[in-house]
Write an enzyme that holds these catalytic residues in place. Structure first.
Site, PDB file in Angstrom:
ATOM      1  NE  ARG A   1      73.580  32.472  18.450  1.00  0.00           N
ATOM      2  CZ  ARG A   1      73.575  32.774  17.085  1.00  0.00           C
ATOM      3  NH1 ARG A   1      73.713  32.002  16.441  1.00  0.00           N
ATOM      4  NH2 ARG A   1      72.219  33.255  16.173  1.00  0.00           N
TER       5      ARG A   1
ATOM      6  CB  SER B   1      70.640  35.696  21.519  1.00  0.00           C
ATOM      7  OG  SER B   1      69.429  35.733  20.643  1.00  0.00           O
TER       8      SER B   1
ATOM      9  CD  GLU C   1      76.305  33.576  22.460  1.00  0.00           C
ATOM     10  OE1 GLU C   1      75.963  32.811  21.690  1.00  0.00           O
ATOM     11  OE2 GLU C   1      75.714  34.068  22.216  1.00  0.00           O
TER      12      GLU C   1
HETATM   13  N1  EPU Z   1      59.438  34.966  20.374  1.00  0.00           N
HETATM   14  C1  EPU Z   1      58.404  35.514  21.180  1.00  0.00           C
HETATM   15  N2  EPU Z   1      58.353  36.274  21.902  1.00  0.00           N
HETATM   16  C2  EPU Z   1      60.109  37.234  22.323  1.00  0.00           C
HETATM   17  C3  EPU Z   1      61.484  36.350  21.595  1.00  0.00           C
HETATM   18  C4  EPU Z   1      60.540  35.576  20.540  1.00  0.00           C
HETATM   19  O1  EPU Z   1      57.322  34.256  21.224  1.00  0.00           O
HETATM   20  O2  EPU Z   1      59.979  37.865  23.328  1.00  0.00           O
HETATM   21  C5  EPU Z   1      58.853  33.674  19.498  1.00  0.00           C
HETATM   22  C6  EPU Z   1      58.615  34.742  18.415  1.00  0.00           C
HETATM   23  O3  EPU Z   1      57.858  34.520  17.852  1.00  0.00           O
HETATM   24  C7  EPU Z   1      59.306  33.687  17.409  1.00  0.00           C
HETATM   25  C8  EPU Z   1      60.198  32.600  18.033  1.00  0.00           C
HETATM   26  O4  EPU Z   1      60.071  33.054  19.438  1.00  0.00           O
HETATM   27  O5  EPU Z   1      58.006  32.499  16.671  1.00  0.00           O
HETATM   28  C9  EPU Z   1      61.847  32.772  17.761  1.00  0.00           C
HETATM   29  O6  EPU Z   1      62.165  34.357  17.307  1.00  0.00           O
HETATM   30  P1  EPU Z   1      63.161  34.839  16.461  1.00  0.00           P
HETATM   31  O7  EPU Z   1      63.072  34.193  15.396  1.00  0.00           O
HETATM   32  O8  EPU Z   1      62.832  36.161  17.175  1.00  0.00           O
HETATM   33  O9  EPU Z   1      64.615  34.778  16.605  1.00  0.00           O
HETATM   34  P2  EPU Z   1      65.558  34.364  18.421  1.00  0.00           P
HETATM   35  O10 EPU Z   1      64.976  32.215  18.344  1.00  0.00           O
HETATM   36  O11 EPU Z   1      65.078  34.479  19.372  1.00  0.00           O
HETATM   37  C10 EPU Z   1      67.497  32.953  17.413  1.00  0.00           C
HETATM   38  C11 EPU Z   1      68.703  33.655  17.473  1.00  0.00           C
HETATM   39  C12 EPU Z   1      69.420  35.570  17.072  1.00  0.00           C
HETATM   40  C13 EPU Z   1      69.219  35.415  15.404  1.00  0.00           C
HETATM   41  C14 EPU Z   1      66.811  34.706  15.441  1.00  0.00           C
HETATM   42  C15 EPU Z   1      66.898  34.859  13.763  1.00  0.00           C
HETATM   43  C16 EPU Z   1      69.900  32.122  19.572  1.00  0.00           C
HETATM   44  C17 EPU Z   1      70.133  32.634  20.470  1.00  0.00           C
HETATM   45  N3  EPU Z   1      69.081  33.273  18.703  1.00  0.00           N
HETATM   46  O12 EPU Z   1      66.531  34.267  17.410  1.00  0.00           O
HETATM   47  O13 EPU Z   1      70.651  35.649  16.952  1.00  0.00           O
HETATM   48  O14 EPU Z   1      69.759  36.618  15.245  1.00  0.00           O
HETATM   49  O15 EPU Z   1      67.251  33.575  15.872  1.00  0.00           O
HETATM   50  O16 EPU Z   1      68.321  34.142  13.590  1.00  0.00           O
HETATM   51  O17 EPU Z   1      70.133  31.491  18.118  1.00  0.00           O
HETATM   52  C18 EPU Z   1      72.281  36.232  19.030  1.00  0.00           C
HETATM   53  O18 EPU Z   1      72.605  34.780  18.630  1.00  0.00           O
HETATM   54  O19 EPU Z   1      72.746  37.353  19.516  1.00  0.00           O
HETATM   55  C19 EPU Z   1      71.064  36.642  18.022  1.00  0.00           C
HETATM   56  C20 EPU Z   1      70.701  37.800  18.036  1.00  0.00           C
END
Ligand code: EPU
Length: 335
Positions: free
Chosen positions: A164, A235, A330
């Site tokens: 990012r 995010s 972010e």
């Molecule tokens: N999780 C929870 N509770 C929540 C949210 C997430 O327990 O409320 C857990 C999920 O179950 C999962 C883990 O946290 O095991 C990670 O969640 P997820 O795979 O949805 O990804 P994220 O880390 O929340 C990142 C990126 C997203 C991208 C997704 C998929 C960042 C800051 N965010 O989100 O990017 O779409 O991975 O690759 O790196 C963005 O940057 O705007 C964005 C949406």
């Protein structure tokens, strides 16, 4: 070059915050950029350029010149034995470009389907999702170099991409991106590194890029709110990276901690940390935390950027007190 005076930016940021720009400039051709910047410099006013406004927190009216990047066009720039080099101008909508590239027979961007915003903004924060980052498929870009008053082409290495992050975040007043060229392998291979995609397609033969595109759209729509319906910027915090020692300490205290090895340390799922603090679905006035994804802050309508930053601070304080981990914001903040 069309210039509006004291124009609202409500339709130009995906939180839908109703702040105004002193001068709102529609940038439709690269040649307008030197003129745009010079106008601001001549009057000793600030300038900034927005794409789709999907990674912005506007917490105050903007002084000076705000440019809306609206330079359009996309094409196969060239090809060699191994790659298609596909270019889009900075004002093109990212998702439309991804779909177009698939339809033209240049797969490789499908994991990044449905990310809001423009092509020009994609390298700024090195957008990434579902196992792919722009840096992995980025060839080069063209930009107006404000410091040297000329147009330049920057390579992948020049852009210093990281999670990012890029050169452009370090000095936002140096370059204005006008077009981006992607290097897509002719020998397409499915990218199933994201666990949910792997699970969905592990045993599927004849897997196509369009299958992955459709699945990514499905996963994204289920987890993330559509900014046209509910104001948000995806995010809101980076996933924090901690040392191996810190990870071990947390894992002992919280066996369910979600973390992935990253560089020398571990990347923690910020959404999980926020969720554990009980914020999912939390609401203060018009602002809140999305009910299905705690990493996404939302404007239920009528909220302001300052209220959003107050909510962000509340979350950061609670996560710090509970886990000893600092969350960094972010999106780009104007206050
Ligand atoms: N999780 C929870 N509770 C929540 C949210 C997430 O327990 O409320 C857990 C999920 O179950 C999962 C883990 O946290 O095991 C990670 O969640 P997820 O795979 O949805 O990804 P994220 O880390 O929340 C990142 C990126 C997203 C991208 C997704 C998929 C960042 C800051 N965010 O989100 O990017 O779409 O991975 O690759 O790196 C963005 O940057 O705007 C964005 C949406």
């Amino acid at each position: 070059m069309k210039i509006d005076l004291h124009a609202t930016l409500r339709a130009h940021n995906t939180f839908g915050f109703d702040v105004s720009a002193q001068y709102l400039v529609h940038l439709t051709q690269a040649e307008e950029l030197p003129v745009f910047v010079q106008k601001a410099l001549d009057q000793a006013l600030p300038w900034q350029v927005f794409g789709g406004g999907s990674n912005l927190v506007l917490a105050a009216d903007l002084k000076g010149y705000t440019g809306l990047m609206q330079i359009m066009g996309r094409r196969l720039m060239r090809e060699d034995a191994d790659y298609f080099y596909v270019e889009a101008m900075a004002g093109e909508n990212w998702h439309d470009f991804v779909l177009w590239s698939l339809e033209q027979g240049y797969p490789g961007l499908e994991n990044l389907a449905l990310i809001p915003g423009t092509v020009g903004a994609s390298p700024i924060q090195n957008i990434g999702a579902y196992g792919l980052e722009v840096a992995q498929v980025f060839d080069s870009l063209e930009a107006f170099d404000v410091q040297n008053n000329c147009f330049v082409r920057l390579s992948n290495a020049d852009c210093a991409f990281a999670y990012r992050h890029s050169l452009f975040k370090e000095d936002p007043q140096r370059y204005i991106v006008t077009s981006v060229c992607f290097k897509l392998p002719k020998k397409w291979q499915a990218n199933l590194t994201y666990a949910e995609l792997e699970k969905a397609f592990a045993n599927k033969s004849d897997l196509s890029a369009k299958d992955i595109f459709n699945k990514v759209c499905e996963i994204r729509s289920a987890k993330l709110p559509d900014p046209k319906v509910l104001g948000n910027s995806g995010s809101f915090f980076h996933n924090p990276v901690v040392t191996h020692e810190k990870y071990q300490e947390l894992k002992k205290r919280f066996p369910n901690l979600i973390a992935y090895p990253y560089a020398e340390g571990w990347k923690l799922a910020a959404g999980w940390l926020i969720d554990q603090c009980g914020f999912k679905g939390y609401r203060v006035g018009h602002l809140g935390v999305y009910e299905k994804q705690a990493l996404v802050l939302v404007n239920h309508g009528g909220g302001t950027g300052s209220e959003l930053l107050a909510l962000a601070k509340e979350i950061q304080d609670k996560v710090l007190a509970s886990f000893g981990v600092s969350l960094s914001i972010e999106p780009v903040v104007f206050k």
